[in-house]
Design a protein around this motif. Structure first.
Motif, short mmCIF file in Angstrom:
data_model
loop_
_atom_site.label_atom_id
_atom_site.label_comp_id
_atom_site.label_asym_id
_atom_site.label_seq_id
_atom_site.Cartn_x
_atom_site.Cartn_y
_atom_site.Cartn_z
N ILE A 101 -7.23 -4.29 3.75
CA ILE A 101 -7.78 -4.16 5.09
C ILE A 101 -6.63 -3.83 6.04
CG2 ILE A 101 -8.94 -5.35 7.00
CD1 ILE A 101 -10.35 -7.09 4.88
N ASP A 102 -6.82 -2.79 6.82
CA ASP A 102 -5.82 -2.36 7.80
C ASP A 102 -6.51 -2.39 9.16
OD1 ASP A 102 -4.11 -0.95 9.51
OD2 ASP A 102 -3.66 0.61 8.05
N ILE A 103 -6.07 -3.30 10.02
CA ILE A 103 -6.59 -3.38 11.39
C ILE A 103 -5.61 -2.59 12.25
CG2 ILE A 103 -7.32 -4.90 13.27
CD1 ILE A 103 -7.60 -7.13 11.07
N TRP A 104 -6.13 -1.58 12.94
CA TRP A 104 -5.26 -0.63 13.62
C TRP A 104 -5.96 -0.06 14.84
CZ3 TRP A 104 -5.48 4.99 13.80
CH2 TRP A 104 -6.73 5.49 13.42
N ALA A 105 -5.27 0.82 15.56
CA ALA A 105 -5.84 1.59 16.67
C ALA A 105 -5.01 2.85 16.85
CB ALA A 105 -5.85 0.78 17.96
N SER A 106 -5.65 3.91 17.29
CA SER A 106 -4.93 5.19 17.45
C SER A 106 -3.95 5.16 18.63
CB SER A 106 -5.93 6.34 17.63
OG SER A 106 -6.66 6.18 18.83
N TRP A 107 -4.11 4.22 19.56
CA TRP A 107 -3.19 4.09 20.69
C TRP A 107 -1.96 3.24 20.35
CZ3 TRP A 107 -2.52 -0.99 21.41
CH2 TRP A 107 -3.58 -1.85 21.12
N GLN A 146 0.58 5.09 -4.38
CA GLN A 146 0.97 4.18 -5.45
C GLN A 146 -0.22 3.46 -6.06
OE1 GLN A 146 4.27 1.89 -3.42
NE2 GLN A 146 4.76 1.53 -5.58
N PHE A 147 -1.19 3.10 -5.24
CA PHE A 147 -2.32 2.28 -5.67
C PHE A 147 -3.62 2.97 -5.27
CE2 PHE A 147 1.29 -0.53 -4.84
CZ PHE A 147 1.42 -1.18 -6.06
N GLY A 148 -3.90 4.08 -5.90
CA GLY A 148 -5.06 4.89 -5.57
C GLY A 148 -6.39 4.27 -5.94
N GLU A 149 -6.39 3.32 -6.87
CA GLU A 149 -7.64 2.70 -7.31
C GLU A 149 -8.16 1.63 -6.34
OE1 GLU A 149 -4.38 0.01 -8.58
OE2 GLU A 149 -4.61 2.17 -8.51
N VAL A 150 -7.34 1.29 -5.37
CA VAL A 150 -7.68 0.26 -4.39
C VAL A 150 -8.53 0.87 -3.27
CG1 VAL A 150 -6.65 -1.30 -2.68
CG2 VAL A 150 -5.60 -1.06 -4.92
N THR A 151 -9.44 0.08 -2.72
CA THR A 151 -10.22 0.51 -1.56
C THR A 151 -9.43 0.18 -0.30
OG1 THR A 151 -12.32 0.15 -2.69
CG2 THR A 151 -12.38 0.16 -0.29
N TYR A 152 -9.35 1.15 0.61
CA TYR A 152 -8.65 0.96 1.88
C TYR A 152 -9.67 0.93 2.99
CZ TYR A 152 -4.53 1.65 -0.89
OH TYR A 152 -3.56 1.50 -1.86
N LEU A 153 -9.75 -0.22 3.65
CA LEU A 153 -10.74 -0.48 4.69
C LEU A 153 -10.03 -0.54 6.03
CD1 LEU A 153 -13.64 -1.30 5.49
CD2 LEU A 153 -13.05 -3.64 4.85
N PHE A 154 -10.31 0.44 6.90
CA PHE A 154 -9.66 0.53 8.20
C PHE A 154 -10.61 0.03 9.28
CE2 PHE A 154 -7.55 3.55 5.48
CZ PHE A 154 -6.21 3.35 5.78
N LEU A 155 -10.16 -1.00 10.01
CA LEU A 155 -10.94 -1.58 11.10
C LEU A 155 -10.24 -1.24 12.40
CD1 LEU A 155 -11.59 -5.09 9.49
CD2 LEU A 155 -12.96 -3.00 9.29
N SER A 156 -10.92 -0.51 13.26
CA SER A 156 -10.29 0.03 14.46
C SER A 156 -10.52 -0.82 15.70
CB SER A 156 -10.82 1.43 14.74
OG SER A 156 -10.35 1.89 15.99
#
Length: 162
Positions: free
Chosen positions: A59-65, A82-92
């Motif tokens: 989980i990546d909590i982020w913002a474009s600003w 490196q870890f392509g099999e992992v799910t990447y969940l972006f919470l903005s």
């Protein structure tokens, strides 16, 4: 004097226990918090995380600003390589949905995307003790939180878990 020293030792031991006592599962309030997907549908966090059961999720909590988020994006891309099999969940935490969608495209953010409607102080943000972004978490295949807090995508703990 002896009492003073014992008091200090006690305080340090209590603080170290608190620092290590990180949640391993999401609270009911966090699970019921609502997010918006790219199609504009409102989704509860429990339904988001449920669809990835059986997969490891970063989980990546982020913002474009957020300049630190943008500076860290190459590290996220490296992690994904490196870890392509992992799910990447972006919470903005973007201020607007338009800025969120533009940021995804501009910074080539590849993964699953949701807009945090309740923001920093909502149920999810409160549960994860959100005080800085970017913020990374790792959830294992059973839905257990394996890493509660990291602020760099190249944090060695992330790689050890993955």
């Amino acid at each position: 004097m002896r009492l003073f020293v014992l008091s200090i030792v006690f305080c340090f031991s209590m603080l170290s226990c608190v620092a290590q006592d990180q949640p391993t599962k999401f609270s009911k309030e966090a699970l019921n918090d609502t997010f918006e997907n790219l199609n504009g549908d409102t989704v509860k966090f429990k339904d988001i995380i449920k669809q990835y059961k059986g997969k490891t999720v970063v989980i990546d909590i982020w913002a474009s600003w957020c300049s630190d988020c943008i500076k860290g994006m190459p590290k996220v891309h490296d992690l994904q390589d490196q870890f392509g099999e992992v799910t990447y969940l972006f919470l903005s935490l973007d201020k607007t949905k338009e800025a969120w969608k533009k940021g995804i495209e501009k910074y080539e953010v590849n993964g699953e995307h949701y807009f945090m409607q309740s923001g920093w102080k909502g149920p999810f943000g409160t549960f994860v003790q959100l005080d800085w972004i970017p913020r990374y978490m790792v959830v294992d295949k059973t839905g257990k939180i394996k890493l509660f807090k990291a602020i760099e995508a190249d944090d060695q703990r992330i790689k050890e878990i993955l």
